[in-house]
Scaffold this motif. Sequence first.
Motif, PDB file in Angstrom:
ATOM      1  N   VAL A  85       0.860  -1.182   0.000  1.00 18.51           N
ATOM      2  CA  VAL A  85       0.000   0.000   0.000  1.00 18.51           C
ATOM      3  C   VAL A  85       0.895   1.230   0.000  1.00 18.51           C
ATOM      4  O   VAL A  85       1.812   1.346   0.811  1.00 18.51           O
ATOM      5  CB  VAL A  85      -0.921   0.027   1.237  1.00 18.51           C
ATOM      6  N   ILE A  86       0.634   2.139  -0.934  1.00 19.39           N
ATOM      7  CA  ILE A  86       1.394   3.383  -1.010  1.00 19.39           C
ATOM      8  C   ILE A  86       0.404   4.541  -0.950  1.00 19.39           C
ATOM      9  O   ILE A  86      -0.525   4.615  -1.767  1.00 19.39           O
ATOM     10  CB  ILE A  86       2.228   3.464  -2.296  1.00 19.39           C
ATOM     11  N   LEU A  87       0.585   5.411   0.019  1.00 14.60           N
ATOM     12  CA  LEU A  87      -0.288   6.571   0.188  1.00 14.60           C
ATOM     13  C   LEU A  87       0.385   7.810  -0.389  1.00 14.60           C
ATOM     14  O   LEU A  87       1.568   8.059  -0.125  1.00 14.60           O
ATOM     15  CB  LEU A  87      -0.605   6.816   1.660  1.00 14.60           C
ATOM     16  N   PHE A  88      -0.361   8.585  -1.149  1.00 13.68           N
ATOM     17  CA  PHE A  88       0.131   9.841  -1.696  1.00 13.68           C
ATOM     18  C   PHE A  88      -0.730  10.969  -1.143  1.00 13.68           C
ATOM     19  O   PHE A  88      -1.926  11.062  -1.455  1.00 13.68           O
ATOM     20  CB  PHE A  88       0.079   9.831  -3.225  1.00 13.68           C
ATOM     21  N   GLU A  89      -0.120  11.801  -0.324  1.00 18.30           N
ATOM     22  CA  GLU A  89      -0.826  12.922   0.288  1.00 18.30           C
ATOM     23  C   GLU A  89      -0.081  14.215  -0.033  1.00 18.30           C
ATOM     24  O   GLU A  89       1.104  14.202  -0.378  1.00 18.30           O
ATOM     25  CB  GLU A  89      -0.931  12.735   1.802  1.00 18.30           C
ATOM     26  N   GLY A  90      -0.762  15.323   0.132  1.00 18.73           N
ATOM     27  CA  GLY A  90      -0.161  16.624  -0.120  1.00 18.73           C
ATOM     28  C   GLY A  90      -1.245  17.628  -0.432  1.00 18.73           C
ATOM     29  O   GLY A  90      -2.417  17.280  -0.589  1.00 18.73           O
ATOM     30  N   ARG A  91      -0.857  18.864  -0.527  1.00 21.93           N
ATOM     31  CA  ARG A  91      -1.830  19.911  -0.845  1.00 21.93           C
ATOM     32  C   ARG A  91      -2.367  19.727  -2.263  1.00 21.93           C
ATOM     33  O   ARG A  91      -1.794  19.008  -3.085  1.00 21.93           O
ATOM     34  CB  ARG A  91      -1.165  21.285  -0.731  1.00 21.93           C
ATOM     35  N   ASP A  92      -3.455  20.406  -2.556  1.00 20.52           N
ATOM     36  CA  ASP A  92      -3.985  20.411  -3.910  1.00 20.52           C
ATOM     37  C   ASP A  92      -2.929  20.967  -4.862  1.00 20.52           C
ATOM     38  O   ASP A  92      -2.251  21.948  -4.548  1.00 20.52           O
ATOM     39  CB  ASP A  92      -5.246  21.277  -3.986  1.00 20.52           C
ATOM     40  N   ALA A  93      -2.769  20.311  -6.011  1.00 19.09           N
ATOM     41  CA  ALA A  93      -1.812  20.696  -7.059  1.00 19.09           C
ATOM     42  C   ALA A  93      -0.365  20.425  -6.665  1.00 19.09           C
ATOM     43  O   ALA A  93       0.553  20.973  -7.266  1.00 19.09           O
ATOM     44  CB  ALA A  93      -1.977  22.168  -7.454  1.00 19.09           C
ATOM     45  N   ALA A  94      -0.148  19.557  -5.681  1.00 21.74           N
ATOM     46  CA  ALA A  94       1.223  19.264  -5.255  1.00 21.74           C
ATOM     47  C   ALA A  94       1.936  18.296  -6.186  1.00 21.74           C
ATOM     48  O   ALA A  94       3.143  18.103  -6.060  1.00 21.74           O
ATOM     49  CB  ALA A  94       1.228  18.710  -3.834  1.00 21.74           C
ATOM     50  N   GLY A  95       1.219  17.646  -7.104  1.00 20.60           N
ATOM     51  CA  GLY A  95       1.858  16.745  -8.054  1.00 20.60           C
ATOM     52  C   GLY A  95       1.660  15.270  -7.762  1.00 20.60           C
ATOM     53  O   GLY A  95       2.346  14.426  -8.337  1.00 20.60           O
ATOM     54  N   LYS A  96       0.716  14.949  -6.873  1.00 25.24           N
ATOM     55  CA  LYS A  96       0.471  13.538  -6.533  1.00 25.24           C
ATOM     56  C   LYS A  96       0.025  12.753  -7.760  1.00 25.24           C
ATOM     57  O   LYS A  96       0.537  11.667  -8.032  1.00 25.24           O
ATOM     58  CB  LYS A  96      -0.607  13.453  -5.436  1.00 25.24           C
ATOM     59  N   GLY A  97      -0.928  13.305  -8.503  1.00 28.68           N
ATOM     60  CA  GLY A  97      -1.432  12.599  -9.672  1.00 28.68           C
ATOM     61  C   GLY A  97      -0.368  12.393 -10.731  1.00 28.68           C
ATOM     62  O   GLY A  97      -0.344  11.358 -11.402  1.00 28.68           O
TER      63      GLY A  97
END
Length: 309
Positions: A85-97
């Motif tokens: 399981v890998i979680l990607f968190e951060g502010r909006d527009a931080a580049g997660k996608g």
Amino acid sequence: MPAMTALPATLQDQEALMDRIARDLIDSYDEELELEIEDREIDESGMAASTDKAARQHYFKELFRLQGELVKLQDWVQHSRQKVVILFEGRDAAGKGGVIKRITQRLNPRVVRVAALPAPNDRERTQWYFQRYASHLPAAGEMVLFDRSWYNRAGVEHVMGFCSDAEYEEFFRSVPEFERMLVRSGIKVIKYWFSITDDEQHMRFLGRIHDPLKQWKLSPMDLESRRRWEEYTKAKEIMLERTHIPEAPWWVVQAVDKKAARLNCITHLLGQFPYEDVPHAPVVLPPRVRNEDYLRQPVPAEMYVPEIY
């Protein structure tokens, strides 16, 4: 809600923004197409700086190399029946996608899948908080990438008032035990926080406003997050402090430079596993069986898609 500034004040700033939007648009393409477009523009105009081209060529080379390693990792996960399981968190527009796209681009979606859950519905809001996330956890031989995760409660739900103070505190009591339970069950849990500056998020939001292909990414919640930057910062700091545990630590990715963030994150991710090449039997294409009595039936002309191109 105060309106976001539509354009920078000076003409020079406007031109810089429009150049940024154009580059971000190209960056959203697959890397092969971006490379082809860039080479064509360089050949036709002769105006691109050689140093800039060299840096971008280095990025492409490294990305493709790392994606080859991700294929090896995928094979090893499937062969050794790992659960990841890998979680990607951060502010909006931080580049997660963007990094999720580059990780999964060459991989088998039956082995490596993305979970991007919408806001909970009325029924889900009455469930145990982790219940809707638990249904997306991996079986043996699978990797699941959460594009945002149960940490919504520590961020947007808390800041926007979508959960009570009691629910917020219960989350912090529960989440370390929940993640320890996942680890004890054999699931490898990796958590990434993508970090960008205030100015960088502002610039990326402006880019989305003026890019018709990205306007859909901006929701009223995203715009409100700009106004509440400091509240989100405090929430992030509390979250990292209270949920950084040895069994599932947080890893912070410096994400102002999108391309560097992708390479750094993928490199770090690969380093979390003792993966190795999995031997495969040679692939042999079998001969095609031909039957003398077989006749291919014609397809009615009205069934064909018009060949406009």
